[in-house]
Enzyme design. Structure first.
Site, PDB file in Angstrom:
ATOM      1  N   HIS A   7       0.864  -1.176   0.000  1.00 22.35           N
ATOM      2  CA  HIS A   7       0.000   0.000   0.000  1.00 22.35           C
ATOM      3  C   HIS A   7       0.907   1.234   0.000  1.00 22.35           C
ATOM      4  O   HIS A   7       2.038   1.183   0.488  1.00 22.35           O
ATOM      5  CB  HIS A   7      -0.856   0.079   1.264  1.00 22.35           C
ATOM      6  CG  HIS A   7      -1.743  -1.092   1.523  1.00 22.35           C
ATOM      7  ND1 HIS A   7      -1.277  -2.262   2.056  1.00 22.35           N
ATOM      8  CD2 HIS A   7      -3.091  -1.243   1.364  1.00 22.35           C
ATOM      9  CE1 HIS A   7      -2.289  -3.104   2.206  1.00 22.35           C
ATOM     10  NE2 HIS A   7      -3.401  -2.518   1.794  1.00 22.35           N
ATOM     11  N   ASP A   9       2.112   2.047   3.485  1.00 24.43           N
ATOM     12  CA  ASP A   9       3.070   1.123   4.102  1.00 24.43           C
ATOM     13  C   ASP A   9       4.478   1.701   4.061  1.00 24.43           C
ATOM     14  O   ASP A   9       5.301   1.406   4.930  1.00 24.43           O
ATOM     15  CB  ASP A   9       3.134  -0.216   3.340  1.00 24.43           C
ATOM     16  CG  ASP A   9       1.822  -0.942   3.259  1.00 24.43           C
ATOM     17  OD1 ASP A   9       0.945  -0.682   4.103  1.00 24.43           O
ATOM     18  OD2 ASP A   9       1.681  -1.787   2.356  1.00 24.43           O
ATOM     19  N   GLU A  66     -10.858  -6.647  -4.733  1.00 23.42           N
ATOM     20  CA  GLU A  66     -10.681  -7.705  -3.732  1.00 23.42           C
ATOM     21  C   GLU A  66     -11.906  -7.790  -2.825  1.00 23.42           C
ATOM     22  O   GLU A  66     -12.167  -6.885  -2.036  1.00 23.42           O
ATOM     23  CB  GLU A  66      -9.432  -7.439  -2.893  1.00 23.42           C
ATOM     24  CG  GLU A  66      -9.187  -8.510  -1.843  1.00 23.42           C
ATOM     25  CD  GLU A  66      -7.869  -8.327  -1.115  1.00 23.42           C
ATOM     26  OE1 GLU A  66      -7.799  -8.738   0.061  1.00 23.42           O
ATOM     27  OE2 GLU A  66      -6.915  -7.772  -1.699  1.00 23.42           O
ATOM     28  N   GLU A  87      -8.812 -13.702  -1.514  1.00 22.81           N
ATOM     29  CA  GLU A  87      -8.071 -14.070  -0.305  1.00 22.81           C
ATOM     30  C   GLU A  87      -8.784 -15.205   0.430  1.00 22.81           C
ATOM     31  O   GLU A  87     -10.012 -15.200   0.559  1.00 22.81           O
ATOM     32  CB  GLU A  87      -7.936 -12.860   0.616  1.00 22.81           C
ATOM     33  CG  GLU A  87      -7.209 -13.177   1.908  1.00 22.81           C
ATOM     34  CD  GLU A  87      -7.114 -11.986   2.843  1.00 22.81           C
ATOM     35  OE1 GLU A  87      -7.493 -12.142   4.023  1.00 22.81           O
ATOM     36  OE2 GLU A  87      -6.680 -10.904   2.400  1.00 22.81           O
ATOM     37  N   HIS A 103     -10.810 -14.099   3.635  1.00 26.39           N
ATOM     38  CA  HIS A 103     -12.009 -13.363   3.241  1.00 26.39           C
ATOM     39  C   HIS A 103     -13.097 -14.324   2.758  1.00 26.39           C
ATOM     40  O   HIS A 103     -14.286 -14.114   3.026  1.00 26.39           O
ATOM     41  CB  HIS A 103     -11.688 -12.356   2.138  1.00 26.39           C
ATOM     42  CG  HIS A 103     -10.821 -11.229   2.583  1.00 26.39           C
ATOM     43  ND1 HIS A 103     -10.436 -10.201   1.739  1.00 26.39           N
ATOM     44  CD2 HIS A 103     -10.239 -10.952   3.780  1.00 26.39           C
ATOM     45  CE1 HIS A 103      -9.665  -9.351   2.399  1.00 26.39           C
ATOM     46  NE2 HIS A 103      -9.534  -9.787   3.641  1.00 26.39           N
ATOM     47  N   ASP A 127      -4.438 -13.779  -2.822  1.00 28.07           N
ATOM     48  CA  ASP A 127      -3.763 -13.506  -1.556  1.00 28.07           C
ATOM     49  C   ASP A 127      -3.737 -14.803  -0.764  1.00 28.07           C
ATOM     50  O   ASP A 127      -4.776 -15.436  -0.548  1.00 28.07           O
ATOM     51  CB  ASP A 127      -4.490 -12.416  -0.761  1.00 28.07           C
ATOM     52  CG  ASP A 127      -4.040 -11.020  -1.152  1.00 28.07           C
ATOM     53  OD1 ASP A 127      -3.268 -10.895  -2.119  1.00 28.07           O
ATOM     54  OD2 ASP A 127      -4.462 -10.054  -0.492  1.00 28.07           O
ATOM     55  N   ASP A 146     -10.831 -11.710  10.706  1.00 31.87           N
ATOM     56  CA  ASP A 146      -9.770 -11.883   9.716  1.00 31.87           C
ATOM     57  C   ASP A 146      -8.429 -11.980  10.433  1.00 31.87           C
ATOM     58  O   ASP A 146      -7.893 -10.970  10.878  1.00 31.87           O
ATOM     59  CB  ASP A 146      -9.801 -10.673   8.769  1.00 31.87           C
ATOM     60  CG  ASP A 146      -9.023 -10.896   7.496  1.00 31.87           C
ATOM     61  OD1 ASP A 146      -8.635 -12.040   7.233  1.00 31.87           O
ATOM     62  OD2 ASP A 146      -8.809  -9.918   6.761  1.00 31.87           O
ATOM     63  N   ASP A 203      -5.542 -13.551   9.146  1.00 33.23           N
ATOM     64  CA  ASP A 203      -4.400 -13.519   8.223  1.00 33.23           C
ATOM     65  C   ASP A 203      -3.258 -14.431   8.669  1.00 33.23           C
ATOM     66  O   ASP A 203      -2.108 -14.008   8.787  1.00 33.23           O
ATOM     67  CB  ASP A 203      -3.890 -12.080   8.073  1.00 33.23           C
ATOM     68  CG  ASP A 203      -4.858 -11.206   7.311  1.00 33.23           C
ATOM     69  OD1 ASP A 203      -5.683 -11.746   6.566  1.00 33.23           O
ATOM     70  OD2 ASP A 203      -4.797  -9.971   7.461  1.00 33.23           O
ATOM     71  N   ASP A 255      -0.511 -12.300   2.181  1.00 31.25           N
ATOM     72  CA  ASP A 255      -1.193 -11.334   3.045  1.00 31.25           C
ATOM     73  C   ASP A 255      -1.378 -12.019   4.397  1.00 31.25           C
ATOM     74  O   ASP A 255      -2.483 -12.365   4.807  1.00 31.25           O
ATOM     75  CB  ASP A 255      -2.536 -10.946   2.429  1.00 31.25           C
ATOM     76  CG  ASP A 255      -3.192  -9.775   3.143  1.00 31.25           C
ATOM     77  OD1 ASP A 255      -2.625  -9.310   4.156  1.00 31.25           O
ATOM     78  OD2 ASP A 255      -4.264  -9.335   2.703  1.00 31.25           O
TER      79      ASP A 255
END
Length: 449
Positions: free
Chosen positions: A103, A106, A234, A270, A273, A298, A309, A311, A342
């Protein structure tokens, strides 16, 4: 020469089925090995997510961050941002990946104005571009963080405030320019707050029209500046909003078709998700690929016992096999797609080397899934199962249905006097438990070789 950040870690190698005590190494990911005529690295196209890997402090709602990182000594925000680039490119080289994702926020701290923020960002991107020249690292995709700052409290493109929409568009413009500079192969839109908390005060149609409007603006500007990236949406059903407009693959595809976006946009999917939407990862990939809209993936996993979530680095071989079977069926992840991790370590896995360990288990898990999926495809196991299951459509009335020759009148004439015993006799057990057992054996047998 910059300092060494990841001390004690050598370049990660393929070691095969050696004892794990022999050190860091891949057991199943052998990048140059060919699977079905294509190198593993080209099937998988692994990418490291900048945010979770280098920015994530492992905070949770009940505690402060625990992460120990080799650049923590830097306190000035810009010094820290530039040091992270050095650390990141050393990490990529030691892990042996070819792609990164990020991003905009980031990379560099925000200033008081967008002009100041862009200047900070450009300094860091300058350094990334220099590293790209010497390392060969590529950007799988970049994107804009339009959900963290309080100005996005009620969304970015879907915000009820025109000033926020305008700011979002301006931020997006610069992010697309950066994508062109770093040669990003894709550009991702994840609508972190593009949804609603309550319908009572929401003009849902207007908000979705505004979302579509900014997507069209983005594609138009990318064309204008010659940024030839695949645009990706996404899906995620909830969190942080109560309900997000890009709920799942099917919902997002319907949105894309409604607003004439499906010619220019594909999906970035993802695993976690998919779980939050009540689906398997395989389901979401299947929906996208059969619509011709699979763009990129992802790589992570959720936990069925946890309703948010998380991850987590992927480690479930059954799930990675299912996902990679869809990829094998598709011929690739997508025209320019890859597998972006991710994912982040658990809060208790706070040491620097845990970042390598997490990526190793994720890369090995998807490499293992590829090996098993390829074995099933080459043996024709699932293809033969499906061909046999639907064989009634190859002749007789089934062939008439397939060809479009049949209509309601002809089908009524065919079925009206058939006794129930004959209809029931035409059905067969699908032996689903045996199928699952066979898949288990494919996993065990393929990975033990």
């Amino acid at each position: 020469m910059t300092e060494e950040y990841w001390k004690g870690v050598d370049k990660i190698q393929y070691v095969g089925h050696q004892d794990k005590k022999s050190g860091l190494g891949f057991q199943y990911y052998n990048p140059e090995e060919e699977i079905m005529g294509k190198k593993m690295k080209d099937w998988l196209r692994f990418a490291v997510a900048y945010w979770h890997t280098f920015d994530q402090r492992l905070v949770d709602p009940f505690g402060d961050g625990t992460a120990q990182r080799p650049y923590d000594k830097y306190t000035d925000p810009m010094d820290l941002a530039l040091a992270k680039v050095d650390a990141a490119f050393e990490f990529y080289q030691k892990l042996g990946v070819d792609y990164l994702c990020f991003h905009d926020r980031d990379l560099a701290p925000e200033g008081d104005t967008l002009r100041e923020t862009n200047a900070n960002l450009d300094k860091v991107v300058d350094k990334i571009v220099e590293y790209q020249k010497t390392s060969g690292m590529k950007v799988l995709w970049n994107t804009s963080n339009m959900f963290t700052n309080p100005r996005f409290v009620e969304g970015a493109a879907t915000s009820p405030y025109a000033d926020v929409f305008a700011y979002s568009a301006a931020q997006l413009k610069h992010s697309l320019e950066i994508g062109k500079r770093v040669g990003s192969e894709n550009y991702v839109f994840w609508g972190g707050r593009e949804g609603y908390e309550s319908l009572w005060n929401t003009n849902m149609k207007q908000e979705q029209e505004h979302a579509a409007k900014i997507f069209h603006m983005a594609k138009d500007y990318a064309n204008e500046i010659g940024f030839d990236a695949q645009m990706l949406l996404e899906p995620k059903p909830k969190e942080p909003t109560t309900h997000q407009y890009d709920f799942d693959a099917a919902t997002t595809i319907a949105f894309m078709k409604e607003y004439d976006l499906d010619k220019d946009f594909k999906l970035n999917l993802e695993g976690n998700h998919a779980n939050l939407a009540g689906h398997t990862y395989q389901h979401e990939i299947r929906v996208a690929r059969e619509a011709g809209l699979l763009g990129s993936l992802d790589a992570n996993q959720g936990d069925k016992l946890i309703g948010w979530d998380i991850d987590e680095y992927p480690s479930n071989l059954y799930e990675t096999t299912a996902a990679m079977y869809e990829v094998v069926e598709n011929g690739s992840i997508g025209p320019r797609g890859g597998l972006n991790f991710d994912a982040k370590p658990r809060r208790s896995a706070f040491a620097p080397e845990d970042l390598f360990l997490g990526h190793i288990v994720g890369m090995d898990s998807f490499a293992a899934g590829l090996r098993v999926a390829a074995a099933m495809k080459q043996d024709g196991f699932l293809d033969n199962l499906k061909a046999d299951r639907y064989s009634s459509y190859k002749s007789g009335v089934g062939a008439d249905i397939e060809s479009g020759k049949a209509d309601l009148k002809s089908l009524e004439a065919y079925a009206i006097d058939k006794p129930q015993s004959e209809l029931i006799a035409a059905t067969h057990s699908d032996h689903l438990e045996e199928i699952k057992d066979t898949i288990n054996h494919y996993i065990i047998d393929t990975l033990s070789k």
